[in-house]
Write an enzyme that holds these catalytic residues in place. Structure first.
Site, PDB file in Angstrom:
ATOM      1  N   GLY A 103     117.496  37.927   7.273  1.00 49.95           N
ATOM      2  CA  GLY A 103     116.717  37.383   6.164  1.00 49.95           C
ATOM      3  C   GLY A 103     116.500  38.422   5.084  1.00 49.95           C
ATOM      4  O   GLY A 103     116.443  38.102   3.894  1.00 49.95           O
ATOM      5  N   ALA A 104     116.412  39.679   5.500  1.00 53.76           N
ATOM      6  CA  ALA A 104     116.172  40.737   4.519  1.00 53.76           C
ATOM      7  C   ALA A 104     117.392  40.905   3.604  1.00 53.76           C
ATOM      8  O   ALA A 104     117.253  41.251   2.426  1.00 53.76           O
ATOM      9  CB  ALA A 104     115.839  42.039   5.227  1.00 53.76           C
ATOM     10  N   GLY A 106      81.839  45.087  -9.619  1.00 49.41           N
ATOM     11  CA  GLY A 106      81.547  43.656  -9.584  1.00 49.41           C
ATOM     12  C   GLY A 106      82.692  42.841 -10.149  1.00 49.41           C
ATOM     13  O   GLY A 106      83.842  43.285 -10.181  1.00 49.41           O
ATOM     14  N   GLY A 107      82.353  41.650 -10.631  1.00 48.33           N
ATOM     15  CA  GLY A 107      83.376  40.752 -11.163  1.00 48.33           C
ATOM     16  C   GLY A 107      84.140  41.359 -12.330  1.00 48.33           C
ATOM     17  O   GLY A 107      85.227  40.894 -12.680  1.00 48.33           O
TER      18      GLY A 107
HETATM   19  C1  HXC Z   1      72.500  47.283 -18.622  1.00 48.63           C
HETATM   20  C2  HXC Z   1      73.104  49.304 -17.797  1.00 48.63           C
HETATM   21  C3  HXC Z   1      74.000  48.698 -16.890  1.00 48.63           C
HETATM   22  C4  HXC Z   1      74.074  47.276 -16.913  1.00 48.63           C
HETATM   23  C5  HXC Z   1      74.118  50.806 -16.595  1.00 48.63           C
HETATM   24  N1  HXC Z   1      73.214  50.614 -17.567  1.00 48.63           N
HETATM   25  N2  HXC Z   1      74.598  49.655 -16.166  1.00 48.63           N
HETATM   26  N3  HXC Z   1      72.360  48.597 -18.662  1.00 48.63           N
HETATM   27  N4  HXC Z   1      73.314  46.625 -17.808  1.00 48.63           N
HETATM   28  N5  HXC Z   1      74.903  46.641 -16.114  1.00 48.63           N
HETATM   29  C6  HXC Z   1      72.467  51.629 -18.273  1.00 48.63           C
HETATM   30  C7  HXC Z   1      71.501  52.344 -17.368  1.00 48.63           C
HETATM   31  O1  HXC Z   1      70.293  51.640 -17.256  1.00 48.63           O
HETATM   32  C8  HXC Z   1      71.341  53.668 -18.079  1.00 48.63           C
HETATM   33  O2  HXC Z   1      70.434  53.519 -19.121  1.00 48.63           O
HETATM   34  C9  HXC Z   1      72.690  53.910 -18.698  1.00 48.63           C
HETATM   35  O3  HXC Z   1      73.343  52.630 -18.722  1.00 48.63           O
HETATM   36  C10 HXC Z   1      73.546  54.866 -17.909  1.00 48.63           C
HETATM   37  O4  HXC Z   1      73.534  54.467 -16.548  1.00 48.63           O
HETATM   38  P1  HXC Z   1      73.204  55.463 -15.350  1.00 48.63           P
HETATM   39  O5  HXC Z   1      72.825  54.608 -14.197  1.00 48.63           O
HETATM   40  O6  HXC Z   1      72.259  56.510 -15.789  1.00 48.63           O
HETATM   41  O7  HXC Z   1      74.607  56.146 -15.134  1.00 48.63           O
HETATM   42  P2  HXC Z   1      75.280  56.651 -13.778  1.00 48.63           P
HETATM   43  O8  HXC Z   1      74.265  57.374 -12.954  1.00 48.63           O
HETATM   44  O9  HXC Z   1      76.515  57.374 -14.176  1.00 48.63           O
HETATM   45  O10 HXC Z   1      75.653  55.313 -12.991  1.00 48.63           O
HETATM   46  C11 HXC Z   1      76.588  54.432 -13.530  1.00 48.63           C
HETATM   47  C12 HXC Z   1      76.580  53.125 -12.720  1.00 48.63           C
HETATM   48  C13 HXC Z   1      75.126  52.590 -12.629  1.00 48.63           C
HETATM   49  C14 HXC Z   1      77.157  53.405 -11.323  1.00 48.63           C
HETATM   50  C15 HXC Z   1      77.499  52.144 -13.422  1.00 48.63           C
HETATM   51  O11 HXC Z   1      74.538  52.552 -13.931  1.00 48.63           O
HETATM   52  C16 HXC Z   1      75.041  51.231 -12.053  1.00 48.63           C
HETATM   53  O12 HXC Z   1      75.092  51.057 -10.829  1.00 48.63           O
HETATM   54  N6  HXC Z   1      74.858  50.248 -12.926  1.00 48.63           N
HETATM   55  C17 HXC Z   1      74.680  48.871 -12.518  1.00 48.63           C
HETATM   56  C18 HXC Z   1      75.991  48.325 -12.044  1.00 48.63           C
HETATM   57  C19 HXC Z   1      75.878  46.867 -11.733  1.00 48.63           C
HETATM   58  O13 HXC Z   1      75.318  46.465 -10.712  1.00 48.63           O
HETATM   59  N7  HXC Z   1      76.319  46.053 -12.700  1.00 48.63           N
HETATM   60  C20 HXC Z   1      76.284  44.632 -12.589  1.00 48.63           C
HETATM   61  C21 HXC Z   1      77.507  44.291 -11.746  1.00 48.63           C
HETATM   62  S1  HXC Z   1      77.738  42.595 -11.611  1.00 48.63           S
HETATM   63  P3  HXC Z   1      69.221  54.544 -19.361  1.00 48.63           P
HETATM   64  O14 HXC Z   1      68.654  54.143 -20.666  1.00 48.63           O
HETATM   65  O15 HXC Z   1      68.289  54.387 -18.220  1.00 48.63           O
HETATM   66  O16 HXC Z   1      69.870  55.901 -19.379  1.00 48.63           O
HETATM   67  C22 HXC Z   1      78.765  42.275 -12.826  1.00 48.63           C
HETATM   68  C23 HXC Z   1      79.158  40.870 -12.868  1.00 48.63           C
HETATM   69  C24 HXC Z   1      80.389  40.664 -13.642  1.00 48.63           C
HETATM   70  O17 HXC Z   1      79.179  43.061 -13.582  1.00 48.63           O
HETATM   71  C25 HXC Z   1      80.822  39.260 -13.356  1.00 48.63           C
HETATM   72  C26 HXC Z   1      82.041  38.892 -14.073  1.00 48.63           C
HETATM   73  C27 HXC Z   1      82.461  37.501 -13.700  1.00 48.63           C
END
Ligand code: HXC
Length: 532
Positions: A422-423, A187-188
Site C-alpha cells: 500500500g505504501a 486559548g481559542g
Molecule cells: C486584558 C490583558 C489580557 C487579556 C493580559 N492583559 N492579558 N488584559 N485581557 N486577555 C494585560 C494584563 O492585565 C497586564 O496589564 C498586561 O496585559 C501585561 O500582562 P502580564 O500578565 O503582566 O504579562 P505576563 O506576566 O508576561 O503574562 C502574559 C500572559 C498573562 C501569560 C499572557 O497576561 C495571562 O495569562 N493573560 C491572560 C490570558 C488569558 O487567559 N486570556 C484569555 C484566554 S481565552 P497591567 O496593566 O496589569 O500591566 C481566549 C479566548 C479566545 O483568548 C477564544 C477565541 C474563540
C-alpha cells in the site's frame, strides 16, 4: 492613557494665536502613537527579550517599505476601567510593504497595549488587512504576541476572533498565510495560527496552548511549565503544530523571507522562476553510491535530494516532526518544486500517522499554490502495531492517498529502493494520477519484501521440506529474482523508465519542462470529504 493633544506640545511652527499647526499636531500624534502602551511598557517588552510590534515589522519587511495604517484607531469600551486605558492604534499594528520587492500584508499584535489582548477594534484592524491581502492577491503574515481575548470586552472580543477565523478559512488556498508566534498565544486564539499555512515559533518567547499551566494543574493535576506545555521545541517536534522554529526574532524574519521566495503571491500565479544557476543536465555519479544495496541499510535521503536540486539548496518544512518523511521546497532548473521523500534512516522510512499527516498537508499546500511535486520513494510499508491502529493509521494514511490523487500539479516520482504494498501506491504511484514515474535499477517494487512474502505463500512448502532453512532461502531467492526489481512494473508501464541514478536530475528537469503546460481537473463538486 496618552492623548497627544496640541496644547501639550511646543513648536516653533505655532501660528500667531499660539496654536500648533494642524501638521504639527498630526506629527505629534503619530509620534506618540508609535510608543504603543508607552515607554515603560516598551522597556518591559525589551526586558522580556522581545521586540515591539513596530520594530518587528520594520525588520521583517524590506527596509523602509512598511506602511502602517489605522494608527489612530482606539477602542470605545468603558467597562472595567477601560475608559482610562485607551491607546492610539490599540493592541495591533497593521499595514503593508514589500519583501524582496513583492507586496505583502501583515499585522503584529502589540503586547505593550493591554498585553496585546484582542479588542473588537483590534480584530477589525486585523480583518481589514486580511481583506486587503485577499483582494489584492498578496500573502499575509501575522505576528502573534497576545494575552488572548480582551477580558473586559467579553463577547465582542470573541466575535472578533470569529471574524478572523472566517477569513483565515476563506483565504486558505487563495493567498499564502504565515504566522509568527513571538509571545503568548493562548486559548481559542491559537486557532487563527492553526488555520494558516505555516507557523514559525521563536524559541524561548513563543508559546501556544489551549489552556495554560495553571488550568492544566487544576484539571489534570499535571505540573508543567509554559515551555514544556507549548514551547517551540514541543510544537515543532511532538505536536506538529509548528512548522519552523528560530533561535531569534531576526533569524525568524530571515527564514520567513526565504520561504516567501519560493511561493507565488496567490493561487492564480505560478511560483517565482529564477534564472537557473545550476546546469540542467548535470549528472552526478555519486548518486549511484548513496543508497546501499542491502534493503535494510539506512542512509540519509537528504544526500539524494541535495545532489539533485539546484545548487543543493533545499528548505525542509516540518523538519523535526515525523522525521521518517522529509518534505520541503527547492528549485529544479530555476522552477520551484515541492519534495516528498521517505527518510530511510528514521524508522526505515515507514509511514506512520504523523508522517501521513505531514505529507498530506504539504502535498495539498503545493497543489493549492501550483507547485509541482517530486516524490522520492523508499518505503517498506505502513508502521504496524496497536499504537498506530488505535490511533487511526487507516484514516491518516488515507489522507496522503487522497492528497496525491486530488493534486493536479505536475507530479513526478523516483523509486530509489523499496516500494512495497500500500505504501508503494500511496507514494505518488502512477495510479494516483502521477505523470512521470521513474525507478533506479536496484529498486524493488512488490506487494511486500521477499522474506515476508515467502513467510505467507511458502509456509506449507517450508514446513513440508526436509531442510526447511534451505527451502526458505531458495524461495526467497526465487521471489527476489522474479518480483523484487523494477522491471515487472516497467514491463507493465507502471514505471515509465528505469534510469541510471546519476541521470536523475537531467531526467527530472526534462519531465518538468514537458509538464509545464499540464492541465488537469477534478470532477465538479462542492468539495471532497478528505478523511480527517
Ligand atoms: C486584558 C490583558 C489580557 C487579556 C493580559 N492583559 N492579558 N488584559 N485581557 N486577555 C494585560 C494584563 O492585565 C497586564 O496589564 C498586561 O496585559 C501585561 O500582562 P502580564 O500578565 O503582566 O504579562 P505576563 O506576566 O508576561 O503574562 C502574559 C500572559 C498573562 C501569560 C499572557 O497576561 C495571562 O495569562 N493573560 C491572560 C490570558 C488569558 O487567559 N486570556 C484569555 C484566554 S481565552 P497591567 O496593566 O496589569 O500591566 C481566549 C479566548 C479566545 O483568548 C477564544 C477565541 C474563540
Amino acid at each position: 492613557m496618552r492623548y497627544p493633544i496640541a496644547t501639550e506640545s511646543k513648536s516653533d511652527a505655532s501660528d500667531e494665536s499660539g496654536h500648533l499647526s494642524k501638521l504639527d499636531a498630526l506629527e505629534a500624534r503619530r509620534t506618540a502613537a508609535q510608543l504603543g502602551g508607552g515607554e515603560a511598557r516598551v522597556e518591559a517588552q525589551h526586558k522580556r527579550g522581545k521586540l515591539t510590534a513596530r520594530e518587528r515589522l520594520a525588520r521583517l519587511f524590506d527596509e523602509g517599505s512598511f506602511t502602517e495604517t489605522d494608527t489612530f484607531v482606539t477602542h470605545r469600551s468603558t467597562d472595567l476601567g477601560l475608559d482610562k486605558q485607551r491607546f492610539e492604534g490599540d493592541s495591533v499594528v497593521i499595514g503593508y510593504g514589500t519583501i524582496d520587492g513583492r507586496s505583502v500584508f501583515a499585522y503584529a499584535q502589540d503586547f505593550t497595549v493591554l498585553g496585546g489582548s484582542l479588542s473588537q477594534v483590534a480584530a477589525g484592524k486585523i480583518t481589514k488587512v486580511m481583506d486587503h491581502a485577499m483582494r489584492t492577491g498578496a500573502p499575509i503574515i501575522g505576528i502573534n504576541d497576545s494575552g488572548g481575548a480582551r477580558i473586559q470586552e467579553g463577547i465582542d472580543s470573541l466575535a472578533g476572533y470569529g471574524e478572523i477565523f472566517k477569513r483565515n478559512t476563506l483565504a486558505s488556498g487563495v493567498i499564502p498565510q504565515i504566522t509568527i508566534i513571538a509571545g503568548p498565544a493562548a486559548g481559542g486564539a491559537v486557532y487563527s495560527p492553526a488555520l494558516t499555512d505555516f507557523i514559525y515559533m521563536v524559541e524561548g518567547i513563543g508559546q501556544m496552548y489551549i489552556t495554560g499551566p495553571d488550568v492544566v494543574k487544576s484539571v489534570t493535576g499535571e505540573d508543567v511549565s509554559h515551555e514544556e506545555l507549548g514551547g517551540a521545541a514541543v510544537h515543532a517536534s511532538q505536536s506538529g503544530v509548528a512548522h519552523f522554529t528560530a533561535e531569534s526574532e531576526d533569524a525568524c524574519f530571515a527564514d520567513v523571507r526565504r520561504l516567501l521566495s519560493f511561493l507565488p503571491s496567490n493561487n492564480a500565479e505560478s511560483p517565482p522562476v529564477v534564472d537557473p544557476t545550476d546546469t540542467p543536465d548535470r549528472a552526478d555519479p555519486a548518486l549511484r553510491d548513496v543508497v546501499p544495496d542491502a534493503a535494510s541499510q539506512p542512509y540519509d535521503v537528504m544526500d539524494v535530494i541535495t545532489k539533485i536540486v539546484d545548487n543543493a539548496d533545499f528548505l525542509p518544512v516540518h523538519h523535526n516532526f515525523a522525521p521518517n518523511i522529509v518534505v520541503g521546497l527547492a528549485r529544479l532548473d530555476g522552477r520551484v518544486i515541492g519534495i516528498v521523500a521517505n527518510q530511510a534512516n528514521q524508522m526505515a522510512g515507514m509511514l506512520d500517522i504523523d508522517a501521513s499527516d505531514k505529507g498530506a498537508r504539504f502535498v495539498r499546500f503545493c497543489d493549492a499554490f501550483n507547485i509541482p511535486l517530486v516524490t522520492f520513494v523508499d518505503v517498506p510499508g505502513f508502521m504496524p502495531g496497536t499504537q498506530q491502529e488505535y490511533g487511526g493509521i487507516i484514516r491518516h494514511g488515507a489522507k496522503l492517498l487522497y492528497a496525491y490523487v486530488e493534486a493536479s500539479v505536475p507530479k513526478m516520482a523516483v523509486i530509489l529502493r523499496k516500494a512495497y504494498g500500500g505504501a508503494y501506491i500511496v507514494m505518488s504511484s502512477k495510479e494516483l494520477r502521477s505523470d512521470v514515474n521513474l525507478a533506479w535499477p536496484g529498486s524493488e517494487i512488490a506487494v511486500m519484501g521477499p522474506e515476508g512474502a515467502v513467510n505467507v505463500i511458502g509456509r506449507r512448502a517450508i514446513a513440508d521440506a526436509e531442510d526447511s532453512d534451505a527451502k526458505r532461502a531458495e524461495m526467497v531467492d526465487d521471489y527476489r529474482e522474479r518480483f523484487a526489481n523494477p522491471y515487472v512494473a516497467a514491463n507493465r508501464g507502471y514505471i515509465d523508465d528505469v534510469i541510471d541514478p546519476a541521470q536523475t536530475r537531467p531526467e527530472l528537469v526534462k519531465a518538468l519542462r514537458m509538464l509545464e503546460n499540464k492541465v488537469d481537473s477534478l470532477p465538479p463538486k462542492k468539495h471532497g470529504n478528505i478523511p480527517l
